[in-house]
Structures are given as C-alpha cells and as structure tokens.
Write a protein that holds these residues in place. Sequence first.
Motif, PDB file in Angstrom:
ATOM      1  N   VAL A 197       0.839  -1.206   0.000  1.00  0.00           N
ATOM      2  CA  VAL A 197       0.000   0.000   0.000  1.00  0.00           C
ATOM      3  C   VAL A 197       0.873   1.254   0.000  1.00  0.00           C
ATOM      4  CG1 VAL A 197      -1.667   1.334   1.346  1.00  0.00           C
ATOM      5  CG2 VAL A 197      -1.962  -1.130   1.090  1.00  0.00           C
ATOM      6  N   ALA A 198       1.967   1.221   0.786  1.00  0.00           N
ATOM      7  CA  ALA A 198       2.873   2.380   0.846  1.00  0.00           C
ATOM      8  C   ALA A 198       3.528   2.632  -0.512  1.00  0.00           C
ATOM      9  CB  ALA A 198       3.941   2.146   1.911  1.00  0.00           C
ATOM     10  N   LEU A 199       3.979   1.575  -1.174  1.00  0.00           N
ATOM     11  CA  LEU A 199       4.594   1.725  -2.495  1.00  0.00           C
ATOM     12  C   LEU A 199       3.596   2.269  -3.504  1.00  0.00           C
ATOM     13  CD1 LEU A 199       6.724  -1.556  -2.683  1.00  0.00           C
ATOM     14  CD2 LEU A 199       7.607   0.781  -2.638  1.00  0.00           C
ATOM     15  N   THR A 200       2.371   1.759  -3.452  1.00  0.00           N
ATOM     16  CA  THR A 200       1.331   2.230  -4.374  1.00  0.00           C
ATOM     17  C   THR A 200       1.018   3.698  -4.125  1.00  0.00           C
ATOM     18  OG1 THR A 200       0.368   0.001  -4.400  1.00  0.00           O
ATOM     19  CG2 THR A 200      -0.993   1.785  -5.247  1.00  0.00           C
ATOM     20  N   SER A 201       0.986   4.091  -2.864  1.00  0.00           N
ATOM     21  CA  SER A 201       0.735   5.505  -2.534  1.00  0.00           C
ATOM     22  C   SER A 201       1.807   6.403  -3.142  1.00  0.00           C
ATOM     23  CB  SER A 201       0.712   5.691  -1.012  1.00  0.00           C
ATOM     24  OG  SER A 201      -0.311   4.915  -0.425  1.00  0.00           O
ATOM     25  N   GLY A 202       3.065   5.950  -3.063  1.00  0.00           N
ATOM     26  CA  GLY A 202       4.150   6.715  -3.658  1.00  0.00           C
ATOM     27  C   GLY A 202       4.020   6.837  -5.163  1.00  0.00           C
ATOM     28  N   LEU A 203       3.559   5.759  -5.803  1.00  0.00           N
ATOM     29  CA  LEU A 203       3.358   5.782  -7.257  1.00  0.00           C
ATOM     30  C   LEU A 203       2.247   6.744  -7.657  1.00  0.00           C
ATOM     31  CD1 LEU A 203       3.663   1.971  -8.116  1.00  0.00           C
ATOM     32  CD2 LEU A 203       5.340   3.776  -8.582  1.00  0.00           C
ATOM     33  N   ILE A 204       1.315   6.972  -6.753  1.00  0.00           N
ATOM     34  CA  ILE A 204       0.244   7.934  -7.024  1.00  0.00           C
ATOM     35  C   ILE A 204       0.740   9.366  -6.822  1.00  0.00           C
ATOM     36  CG2 ILE A 204      -2.020   8.786  -6.272  1.00  0.00           C
ATOM     37  CD1 ILE A 204      -2.648   5.922  -5.335  1.00  0.00           C
ATOM     38  N   ILE A 205       1.412   9.594  -5.706  1.00  0.00           N
ATOM     39  CA  ILE A 205       1.677  10.959  -5.259  1.00  0.00           C
ATOM     40  C   ILE A 205       2.870  11.613  -5.939  1.00  0.00           C
ATOM     41  CG2 ILE A 205       2.405  12.315  -3.249  1.00  0.00           C
ATOM     42  CD1 ILE A 205       0.603  10.503  -1.553  1.00  0.00           C
ATOM     43  N   PHE A 206       4.015  10.921  -6.029  1.00  0.00           N
ATOM     44  CA  PHE A 206       5.225  11.595  -6.506  1.00  0.00           C
ATOM     45  C   PHE A 206       5.186  11.963  -7.997  1.00  0.00           C
ATOM     46  CE2 PHE A 206       6.749   9.666  -2.546  1.00  0.00           C
ATOM     47  CZ  PHE A 206       7.250  10.803  -1.940  1.00  0.00           C
ATOM     48  N   PRO A 207       4.670  11.101  -8.884  1.00  0.00           N
ATOM     49  CA  PRO A 207       4.508  11.562 -10.266  1.00  0.00           C
ATOM     50  C   PRO A 207       3.563  12.758 -10.364  1.00  0.00           C
ATOM     51  CG  PRO A 207       4.414   9.170 -10.186  1.00  0.00           C
ATOM     52  CD  PRO A 207       4.387   9.658  -8.768  1.00  0.00           C
ATOM     53  N   ALA A 208       2.514  12.751  -9.513  1.00  0.00           N
ATOM     54  CA  ALA A 208       1.574  13.879  -9.517  1.00  0.00           C
ATOM     55  C   ALA A 208       2.240  15.155  -9.031  1.00  0.00           C
ATOM     56  CB  ALA A 208       0.362  13.550  -8.645  1.00  0.00           C
ATOM     57  N   CYS A 209       3.138  15.040  -8.060  1.00  0.00           N
ATOM     58  CA  CYS A 209       3.872  16.220  -7.582  1.00  0.00           C
ATOM     59  C   CYS A 209       4.676  16.848  -8.717  1.00  0.00           C
ATOM     60  CB  CYS A 209       4.812  15.816  -6.444  1.00  0.00           C
ATOM     61  SG  CYS A 209       4.000  15.494  -4.877  1.00  0.00           S
ATOM     62  N   ALA A 210       5.342  15.999  -9.496  1.00  0.00           N
ATOM     63  CA  ALA A 210       6.135  16.499 -10.615  1.00  0.00           C
ATOM     64  C   ALA A 210       5.246  17.112 -11.698  1.00  0.00           C
ATOM     65  CB  ALA A 210       6.977  15.368 -11.201  1.00  0.00           C
ATOM     66  N   ALA A 211       4.119  16.463 -11.954  1.00  0.00           N
ATOM     67  CA  ALA A 211       3.225  16.932 -13.017  1.00  0.00           C
ATOM     68  C   ALA A 211       2.589  18.273 -12.681  1.00  0.00           C
ATOM     69  CB  ALA A 211       2.147  15.885 -13.282  1.00  0.00           C
ATOM     70  N   TYR A 212       2.293  18.492 -11.402  1.00  0.00           N
ATOM     71  CA  TYR A 212       1.582  19.711 -10.998  1.00  0.00           C
ATOM     72  C   TYR A 212       2.468  20.688 -10.239  1.00  0.00           C
ATOM     73  CZ  TYR A 212      -2.468  16.906 -12.256  1.00  0.00           C
ATOM     74  OH  TYR A 212      -3.365  16.122 -12.937  1.00  0.00           O
ATOM     75  N   ASP A 213       3.789  20.437 -10.263  1.00  0.00           N
ATOM     76  CA  ASP A 213       4.760  21.330  -9.649  1.00  0.00           C
ATOM     77  C   ASP A 213       4.450  21.572  -8.166  1.00  0.00           C
ATOM     78  OD1 ASP A 213       7.039  22.914  -9.626  1.00  0.00           O
ATOM     79  OD2 ASP A 213       5.927  24.751 -10.096  1.00  0.00           O
ATOM     80  N   VAL A 214       4.236  20.477  -7.450  1.00  0.00           N
ATOM     81  CA  VAL A 214       3.986  20.532  -6.009  1.00  0.00           C
ATOM     82  C   VAL A 214       5.238  20.052  -5.282  1.00  0.00           C
ATOM     83  CG1 VAL A 214       2.614  19.607  -4.104  1.00  0.00           C
ATOM     84  CG2 VAL A 214       1.512  20.154  -6.290  1.00  0.00           C
ATOM     85  N   ALA A 215       5.692  20.793  -4.287  1.00  0.00           N
ATOM     86  CA  ALA A 215       6.884  20.403  -3.524  1.00  0.00           C
ATOM     87  C   ALA A 215       6.641  19.076  -2.823  1.00  0.00           C
ATOM     88  CB  ALA A 215       7.233  21.487  -2.508  1.00  0.00           C
ATOM     89  N   VAL A 216       7.679  18.219  -2.808  1.00  0.00           N
ATOM     90  CA  VAL A 216       7.518  16.876  -2.245  1.00  0.00           C
ATOM     91  C   VAL A 216       7.812  16.817  -0.746  1.00  0.00           C
ATOM     92  CG1 VAL A 216       8.086  15.777  -4.437  1.00  0.00           C
ATOM     93  CG2 VAL A 216       9.917  16.255  -2.795  1.00  0.00           C
ATOM     94  N   ASP A 217       8.144  17.942  -0.137  1.00  0.00           N
ATOM     95  CA  ASP A 217       8.541  17.939   1.275  1.00  0.00           C
ATOM     96  C   ASP A 217       7.427  18.414   2.205  1.00  0.00           C
ATOM     97  OD1 ASP A 217       8.492  20.555   0.465  1.00  0.00           O
ATOM     98  OD2 ASP A 217      10.430  21.097   1.332  1.00  0.00           O
ATOM     99  N   LYS A 218       6.178  18.267   1.775  1.00  0.00           N
ATOM    100  CA  LYS A 218       5.059  18.735   2.583  1.00  0.00           C
ATOM    101  C   LYS A 218       4.593  17.705   3.612  1.00  0.00           C
ATOM    102  CE  LYS A 218       3.221  21.996  -0.811  1.00  0.00           C
ATOM    103  NZ  LYS A 218       3.445  23.171   0.032  1.00  0.00           N
ATOM    104  N   GLY A 219       5.211  16.527   3.609  1.00  0.00           N
ATOM    105  CA  GLY A 219       4.876  15.513   4.602  1.00  0.00           C
ATOM    106  C   GLY A 219       3.452  15.008   4.446  1.00  0.00           C
ATOM    107  N   PRO A 220       2.708  14.895   5.560  1.00  0.00           N
ATOM    108  CA  PRO A 220       1.339  14.361   5.517  1.00  0.00           C
ATOM    109  C   PRO A 220       0.392  15.171   4.645  1.00  0.00           C
ATOM    110  CG  PRO A 220       2.163  14.460   7.777  1.00  0.00           C
ATOM    111  CD  PRO A 220       3.146  15.212   6.923  1.00  0.00           C
ATOM    112  N   ASP A 221       0.745  16.435   4.383  1.00  0.00           N
ATOM    113  CA  ASP A 221      -0.133  17.292   3.576  1.00  0.00           C
ATOM    114  C   ASP A 221      -0.185  16.867   2.109  1.00  0.00           C
ATOM    115  OD1 ASP A 221      -0.140  18.585   5.954  1.00  0.00           O
ATOM    116  OD2 ASP A 221       0.677  20.486   5.217  1.00  0.00           O
TER     117      ASP A 221
END
Length: 390
Positions: A197-221
């Motif tokens: 589940v943790a790996l899948t969450s990363g696959l969802i979030i980090f590509p989206a951060c790059a696509a939408y120019d969102v900083a990856v250091d926001k933690g739980p946010d």
Amino acid sequence: QRSIASSFDALEKPGQKWHLMKYIGIAGNYLLMMFYTTVSAWMLQYFVDTAAGKFVGADSKRVETIFAEMKGEPVTMTGYMVIVVIIGFLVCSIGLQKGLERITKVMMLALLAIMAVLAVNSIFMKGGAEGLKFYLLPDLENMQKVGVGKVIVGAMNQAFFTLSLGLGSMAIFGSYIDKKRSLMGEAVNVAILDTSVALTSGLIIFPACAAYDVAVDKGPDLIFVTLPNIFNDIPLGRLWGSLFFVFMSFAALSTVLAVFENIISCSTDLFGISRKKACFINCILMIILSLPCILGFNVLSGIKPLGENSDIMGLEDFIVSNLLLPIGSLIFIVFCVSRYGWGWKNFMAEANEGKGLKVQNWMRGYMTYVLPVIVLLVFIVGIVDVVKGL
C-alpha cells in the motif's frame, strides 16, 4: 481478549515490574489519537468537499490554498473531529467483529482497487516521469547530504508508526486472532500488505507532484494537495475523488478504531467499568485532548515547540514516533526474549501456535542482541536530530 494493561500483568513473573509498560502504552495511545483524529477529520472533510465540487476547476495553487484555509477554520475542523471520535466510540461500543470487520473488508478492497487505478494514471501522466524517477531511483549523493543515519531513522520511525509497533495498538487485534493461525504468519502478511500500500501511494503521489509542480517535502499534507489535482484531470474525477476519500476515511477510521479499542480495553481492565461507560468517558476525553492539535493550525499557531516551522501536531507526532514507539518496541522485544521477562521459549510457543510461518530458533540471537541495538540507535539518533534543529 487482553489489553496491553493486562498482558504484562498476566505474563510477568511475581515481583517483576514489566506491568509499568502499560502506562507508556496507554499514554501513547492517547497521544497518537490527539493528532490522528485530526488527520481522519481531514479525510472526512475532503470527502464532503470533493463530493460538493469544491475542487472542480481548481489549479494546483488553488488546491493548496483550500487546504490551508481548511486548517485555518477551527470550528469546522472541530466539528469533523467530533464526528470521527463519536463514530469511532460508537462502533467500538458495538464490538469490533460486529462493527468494524463487516464494513472494513469491503471498503479496504475498494480503496486498494482505486489506488491501483490512480497509480497507473499517475505513472503515465504528462510530466510525471521526473516524479517517478525521484521516487524509485536512489540518490546517494543527496542521502549523504541529508545524512544516512537520518534517512534510516526516518524510515524506521515510519515503520514503527504505520505498523503500530510499541504502543500495543496492534496487540489488541492480535488478541482477536484464533489459535488456528500463527502470529508470525499473520505478521508477515501485515508487513507485506502495508509495504504494498505504501509503495502504491508513492506511485500515485510523486509523479503527480512532478506533473503539478507541487513540492515533495510537505509531509502528511501531500495527499491533500496532490490528489485533488489528479481527480480534476481524469474523467468523472469528482466521482472518483469522492469514492477515494470516503474509502480513505474508512482506512483512517480503522486505525482510530484499533487504538480506541485498546484505550477502552485498558479502561475496563484498570478501573473495572463497563464497556459502554468506558466508551462514553473516553469519547468526551478524546474530544478535549484533540483540540490543541486543531487549534495549533490557527488560534495557537504562534506556538512553535520544536522550532520555527513546527506546530503542536509536530510535537505530538515527535513524542509518539521518536520517543514512545521506539521505547515501547524495545521493551516489548526485551520482555519477549529475556529470561527476566516472558522468555524466548514461552514467546516462541505462543507465536507458533496454528498454521503458517513459524518463529525459528535461529532468530533468537538477532532478536536478543541485534534488534534491541537497532531500536536503541533509532531512538538516540532521532532525539539528536530534533535537538540539533532547535
């Protein structure tokens, strides 16, 4: 079923003091819920806001603003927190197997299915390749800059937190497992599922951060900033977003219920009160204890307990993740393997009852001498890092 409050009492030898661990466990459960109920409230509020169309047409900056505005509204957040706490104790008053188990089986499977679809969508998202590279390819140079020890400690603290190790939260569910299945086998299944589940969450979030120019250091946010952007860009995004956050609300609620059940069991064991009375008293108490975390984002935002960028939630998380979870885990390990505690033979016999993977005798050396040292180092390094940041 046995709570952490009665487990040490029942298993320790006469005259020993292992039962004092129950106070660390109970305090840790309350502290954990003092901020986790707020996170669960965020999930619930995001379900309502997504279903209402609040994020439709919002760009990434607007999504971040909406999240900041949500944290800045103490009355609304308190309302959602109260709903989470009341639902949690109501379900626990009915009983875990009657209340939680029936609901969670369907909801968790549906959540996993949606997460798999979102992961595939994120991987092929335009601009998401950089995020995927950031997530999956180790950057040893950057790791050295941050500090290898700090990275390892962060990973270990996350493992302690996500697996509910050290506070007895997982122990309450373990007490409901029948003798037909070995504890080692069930522990491996939990670890595999949690990691997946943790790996899948990363696959969802980090590509989206790059696509939408969102900083990856926001933690739980991160989940609250990236996911609405994804749903805005896919067909029927409002529907998918609503389903995702309602299932995430149930996932968060399952953790709340696990800890609430431990709190209730401890209350009935220590004070001899009925289950329903324990639910009522702790419901009121938990609502009051959860208020500082919520107010820490608005009314009490001037309080910076761990430095300029910290808040009350960060302090509570530090106490649980960096102090109580490692200490509790260390005590559990020593109790199970030491002849001054429960003892290796007793632990091995209990853990190996039923079908499934078994604890092997060769593991004794690792659990007795290596694992306690690792946990102790995680505890010490975590404290040193926080002190340096003050």
